[in-house]
Design a protein around this motif. Structure first.
Motif, PDB file in Angstrom:
ATOM      1  N   ALA A   1      52.686  40.034  77.474  1.00 57.02           N
ATOM      2  CA  ALA A   1      53.329  40.266  78.770  1.00 57.02           C
ATOM      3  C   ALA A   1      52.286  40.578  79.836  1.00 57.02           C
ATOM      4  CB  ALA A   1      54.336  41.403  78.657  1.00 57.02           C
ATOM      5  N   LEU A   2      51.277  41.360  79.483  1.00 56.50           N
ATOM      6  CA  LEU A   2      50.207  41.667  80.426  1.00 56.50           C
ATOM      7  C   LEU A   2      49.461  40.400  80.809  1.00 56.50           C
ATOM      8  CD1 LEU A   2      48.450  43.724  81.959  1.00 56.50           C
ATOM      9  CD2 LEU A   2      47.100  44.000  79.853  1.00 56.50           C
ATOM     10  N   ALA A   3      49.195  39.536  79.839  1.00 57.36           N
ATOM     11  CA  ALA A   3      48.494  38.280  80.122  1.00 57.36           C
ATOM     12  C   ALA A   3      49.266  37.437  81.120  1.00 57.36           C
ATOM     13  CB  ALA A   3      48.276  37.509  78.831  1.00 57.36           C
ATOM     14  N   SER A   4      50.575  37.402  80.996  1.00 59.44           N
ATOM     15  CA  SER A   4      51.396  36.610  81.916  1.00 59.44           C
ATOM     16  C   SER A   4      51.338  37.148  83.338  1.00 59.44           C
ATOM     17  CB  SER A   4      52.851  36.584  81.428  1.00 59.44           C
ATOM     18  OG  SER A   4      52.956  35.909  80.187  1.00 59.44           O
ATOM     19  N   ARG A   5      51.119  38.455  83.465  1.00 61.34           N
ATOM     20  CA  ARG A   5      51.025  39.045  84.801  1.00 61.34           C
ATOM     21  C   ARG A   5      49.655  38.838  85.433  1.00 61.34           C
ATOM     22  NH1 ARG A   5      53.668  43.309  82.050  1.00 61.34           N
ATOM     23  NH2 ARG A   5      51.800  44.649  82.114  1.00 61.34           N
ATOM     24  N   VAL A   6      48.614  38.791  84.601  1.00 61.74           N
ATOM     25  CA  VAL A   6      47.256  38.743  85.118  1.00 61.74           C
ATOM     26  C   VAL A   6      46.782  37.306  85.359  1.00 61.74           C
ATOM     27  CG1 VAL A   6      44.830  39.281  84.591  1.00 61.74           C
ATOM     28  CG2 VAL A   6      46.635  40.934  84.059  1.00 61.74           C
ATOM     29  N   ALA A   7      47.194  36.375  84.519  1.00 61.00           N
ATOM     30  CA  ALA A   7      46.650  35.018  84.580  1.00 61.00           C
ATOM     31  C   ALA A   7      47.759  33.977  84.485  1.00 61.00           C
ATOM     32  CB  ALA A   7      45.641  34.814  83.435  1.00 61.00           C
ATOM     33  N   ASP A   8      47.468  32.801  85.003  1.00 60.65           N
ATOM     34  CA  ASP A   8      48.388  31.657  84.945  1.00 60.65           C
ATOM     35  C   ASP A   8      48.190  30.960  83.612  1.00 60.65           C
ATOM     36  OD1 ASP A   8      50.046  29.523  85.420  1.00 60.65           O
ATOM     37  OD2 ASP A   8      48.650  28.498  86.770  1.00 60.65           O
ATOM     38  N   VAL A   9      48.829  31.484  82.567  1.00 56.96           N
ATOM     39  CA  VAL A   9      48.632  30.991  81.210  1.00 56.96           C
ATOM     40  C   VAL A   9      49.966  30.829  80.501  1.00 56.96           C
ATOM     41  CG1 VAL A   9      46.344  32.032  80.976  1.00 56.96           C
ATOM     42  CG2 VAL A   9      48.364  33.326  80.290  1.00 56.96           C
ATOM     43  N   VAL A  10      49.917  30.056  79.429  1.00 60.00           N
ATOM     44  CA  VAL A  10      51.054  29.951  78.516  1.00 60.00           C
ATOM     45  C   VAL A  10      50.788  30.895  77.361  1.00 60.00           C
ATOM     46  CG1 VAL A  10      52.374  28.430  77.000  1.00 60.00           C
ATOM     47  CG2 VAL A  10      51.445  27.547  79.157  1.00 60.00           C
ATOM     48  N   THR A  11      51.663  31.873  77.165  1.00 58.73           N
ATOM     49  CA  THR A  11      51.462  32.851  76.096  1.00 58.73           C
ATOM     50  C   THR A  11      52.329  32.488  74.891  1.00 58.73           C
ATOM     51  OG1 THR A  11      53.174  34.309  77.016  1.00 58.73           O
ATOM     52  CG2 THR A  11      50.894  34.686  77.720  1.00 58.73           C
ATOM     53  N   VAL A  12      51.762  32.707  73.709  1.00 59.01           N
ATOM     54  CA  VAL A  12      52.436  32.321  72.469  1.00 59.01           C
ATOM     55  C   VAL A  12      52.217  33.391  71.409  1.00 59.01           C
ATOM     56  CG1 VAL A  12      52.619  30.583  70.644  1.00 59.01           C
ATOM     57  CG2 VAL A  12      52.020  29.873  72.970  1.00 59.01           C
ATOM     58  N   ASN A  13      53.307  33.804  70.777  1.00 55.85           N
ATOM     59  CA  ASN A  13      53.216  34.589  69.553  1.00 55.85           C
ATOM     60  C   ASN A  13      53.373  33.602  68.399  1.00 55.85           C
ATOM     61  OD1 ASN A  13      53.627  36.149  67.241  1.00 55.85           O
ATOM     62  ND2 ASN A  13      54.715  37.759  68.359  1.00 55.85           N
ATOM     63  N   PRO A  14      52.286  33.263  67.691  1.00 52.21           N
ATOM     64  CA  PRO A  14      52.359  32.215  66.664  1.00 52.21           C
ATOM     65  C   PRO A  14      53.236  32.569  65.475  1.00 52.21           C
ATOM     66  CG  PRO A  14      50.237  33.323  66.597  1.00 52.21           C
ATOM     67  CD  PRO A  14      50.941  33.836  67.806  1.00 52.21           C
ATOM     68  N   ARG A  15      53.615  33.842  65.352  1.00 56.10           N
ATOM     69  CA  ARG A  15      54.525  34.214  64.271  1.00 56.10           C
ATOM     70  C   ARG A  15      55.981  33.962  64.644  1.00 56.10           C
ATOM     71  NH1 ARG A  15      51.603  39.934  62.428  1.00 56.10           N
ATOM     72  NH2 ARG A  15      49.641  38.966  61.703  1.00 56.10           N
ATOM     73  N   GLU A  16      56.204  33.674  65.935  1.00 58.58           N
ATOM     74  CA  GLU A  16      57.560  33.409  66.405  1.00 58.58           C
ATOM     75  C   GLU A  16      57.758  31.977  66.877  1.00 58.58           C
ATOM     76  OE1 GLU A  16      58.288  36.250  69.472  1.00 58.58           O
ATOM     77  OE2 GLU A  16      58.322  37.978  68.105  1.00 58.58           O
ATOM     78  N   MET A  17      56.679  31.328  67.295  1.00 54.59           N
ATOM     79  CA  MET A  17      56.769  29.960  67.803  1.00 54.59           C
ATOM     80  C   MET A  17      55.592  29.149  67.291  1.00 54.59           C
ATOM     81  SD  MET A  17      56.710  28.600  71.760  1.00 54.59           S
ATOM     82  CE  MET A  17      58.200  29.542  72.147  1.00 54.59           C
ATOM     83  N   PRO A  18      55.843  28.020  66.627  1.00 52.55           N
ATOM     84  CA  PRO A  18      54.742  27.183  66.145  1.00 52.55           C
ATOM     85  C   PRO A  18      53.883  26.691  67.303  1.00 52.55           C
ATOM     86  CG  PRO A  18      56.816  26.535  65.115  1.00 52.55           C
ATOM     87  CD  PRO A  18      57.163  27.489  66.228  1.00 52.55           C
ATOM     88  N   LEU A  19      52.599  26.790  67.138  1.00 51.50           N
ATOM     89  CA  LEU A  19      51.684  26.324  68.178  1.00 51.50           C
ATOM     90  C   LEU A  19      51.869  24.830  68.431  1.00 51.50           C
ATOM     91  CD1 LEU A  19      49.423  27.165  70.090  1.00 51.50           C
ATOM     92  CD2 LEU A  19      47.789  26.759  68.232  1.00 51.50           C
ATOM     93  N   ALA A  20      52.230  24.082  67.396  1.00 51.76           N
ATOM     94  CA  ALA A  20      52.448  22.638  67.549  1.00 51.76           C
ATOM     95  C   ALA A  20      53.557  22.339  68.547  1.00 51.76           C
ATOM     96  CB  ALA A  20      52.765  22.014  66.195  1.00 51.76           C
ATOM     97  N   ASP A  21      54.580  23.188  68.587  1.00 49.92           N
ATOM     98  CA  ASP A  21      55.675  22.979  69.545  1.00 49.92           C
ATOM     99  C   ASP A  21      55.178  23.156  70.977  1.00 49.92           C
ATOM    100  OD1 ASP A  21      57.229  22.639  67.323  1.00 49.92           O
ATOM    101  OD2 ASP A  21      58.396  24.491  67.574  1.00 49.92           O
ATOM    102  N   VAL A  22      54.319  24.150  71.185  1.00 49.30           N
ATOM    103  CA  VAL A  22      53.763  24.388  72.520  1.00 49.30           C
ATOM    104  C   VAL A  22      52.873  23.219  72.935  1.00 49.30           C
ATOM    105  CG1 VAL A  22      52.328  25.925  73.914  1.00 49.30           C
ATOM    106  CG2 VAL A  22      53.864  26.872  72.158  1.00 49.30           C
ATOM    107  N   MET A  23      52.076  22.730  72.004  1.00 46.65           N
ATOM    108  CA  MET A  23      51.196  21.604  72.295  1.00 46.65           C
ATOM    109  C   MET A  23      52.011  20.367  72.676  1.00 46.65           C
ATOM    110  SD  MET A  23      48.474  22.246  69.200  1.00 46.65           S
ATOM    111  CE  MET A  23      47.515  20.755  69.498  1.00 46.65           C
ATOM    112  N   SER A  24      53.102  20.126  71.970  1.00 46.62           N
ATOM    113  CA  SER A  24      53.959  18.980  72.286  1.00 46.62           C
ATOM    114  C   SER A  24      54.547  19.107  73.685  1.00 46.62           C
ATOM    115  CB  SER A  24      55.068  18.866  71.244  1.00 46.62           C
ATOM    116  OG  SER A  24      55.949  17.817  71.557  1.00 46.62           O
TER     117      SER A  24
END
Length: 342
Positions: free
Chosen positions: A202-225
């Protein structure tokens, strides 16, 4: 003077009165205004294996700071009392082969303030004039106190050409978040930042223009797609020091990808080395800041609009230092900045 001291061979730091340092002929004396708590300070607080082997007891700790010069040694001519400054915390041996070649950050005899010699968690710090960084007016003491870790982030991010590239960062600690901000500032197309701590994401989303991912909740492959990253990430920053994160990063890299590694593991790690070889990956270890090119570029990035002040989540007087350490140890903080008596 008041100082935070590693006074015993056990966990914790102690707020004590110690002797005020006397600067040598080639040093300056800095009155400390603000200090930041670093991950290294957490190792020293916890008194883990690395700290026990590295840090002498007793020792004034701390190496992230800003303050004002109050005294200069007789051999110092380019600095004067009243100047607002921060400084490079790695003290080098200018006689080493690396230093004489201008690669100061690779000097094998480097010593760290607050690690091997008295540090900045104190009302005063004696520092070699060679290491002093004058602060421009647009950088206040609070921001000046986190230039050391921002410099780590800049060193990592500027290790490779990022313009138009897809960047994966594993580890949303303060340096990882600031590296993400730098990557976007210099033109990366997508920056994906992974962590398992929701507070830090949550802090990262406030500080930088990034896509944040918890890999234990969302597969990184889905984000890449979703981001149309077909062959993998072209650049990776490993900022966590965790085996699982490094394995994930290597698996997500494109062939020929470039990886900068800053995160320090607590012990040995295990990797499928064949993936590194067969993908033709380039791995670069990052330690500290390039002296002093990283500092020059960092100050210029701030001057051109890089804003990382949001990484500071806690501002405390030094007598409440335990609250700051506990927040960082719990993973509930970004950067903690301590104020020292005027």
């Amino acid at each position: 003077m008041l100082a935070l001291v590693k006074a015993e061979n056990s966990a914790g730091l102690w707020l004590q009165q110690v002797a005020r340092p006397i600067p040598a002929a080639d040093e300056v004396l800095i009155q400390i205004r603000k200090t930041g708590i670093c991950g290294t300070d957490l190792h020293i607080w916890n008194w883990d294996d690395w700290a026990r082997k590295t840090v002498p007891v007793p020792l004034v700790t701390g190496h992230e700071y800003a303050g004002e010069i109050v005294e200069v040694g007789k051999l110092v001519s380019h600095l004067r009392p009243g100047m607002r400054v921060s400084g490079e915390g790695h003290i080098i041996d200018i006689n080493s082969a690396a230093a004489r070649a201008g690669r100061f950050h690779l000097d094998p005899n480097t010593r760290g303030i607050g690690v091997n010699r008295p540090g900045a968690f104190a009302e005063y710090l004696a520092l070699p004039a060679f290491n002093v960084i004058p602060l421009p007016d647009e950088i206040d003491d609070e921001l000046g106190a986190i230039l050391d870790p921002l410099g780590n982030a800049v060193h990592v991010a500027l290790s490779f050409d990022l313009v138009g590239e897809d960047v994966l960062i594993t580890g949303a600690g303060p340096i990882g978040i600031m590296a993400a901000a730098v990557a976007r500032h210099v033109g990366a197309r997508n920056v994906v930042l992974t962590d398992v701590n929701p507070v830090r994401l949550a802090l990262a989303s406030r500080v930088a223009d990034v896509v944040t991912v918890n890999p234990r909740e969302m597969p990184l492959a889905d984000v890449m797609s979703r981001l149309h990253i077909v062959n993998g990430f072209s650049v990776g920053f490993e900022m966590s020091g965790y085996n699982e994160a490094l394995e994930q990063l290597i698996g997500a890299m494109e062939p020929g990808g470039r990886v900068a590694c800053l995160g320090l593991p607590s012990g040995r790690i295990s990797l499928d080395w064949s993936r590194i070889v067969c993908k033709g990956l380039f791995l670069k270890g990052i330690y500290g800041r390039e002296m002093f090119e990283t500092w020059r570029k960092m100050l210029n990035l701030i001057a051109t609009g890089l804003d990382v002040r949001g990484i500071i989540t806690h501002r405390l007087p030094v007598d409440r230092y335990k609250e700051g350490f506990q927040a960082m140890l719990a993973g509930d903080a970004g950067k903690v900045v301590l104020s020292w008596p005027a």
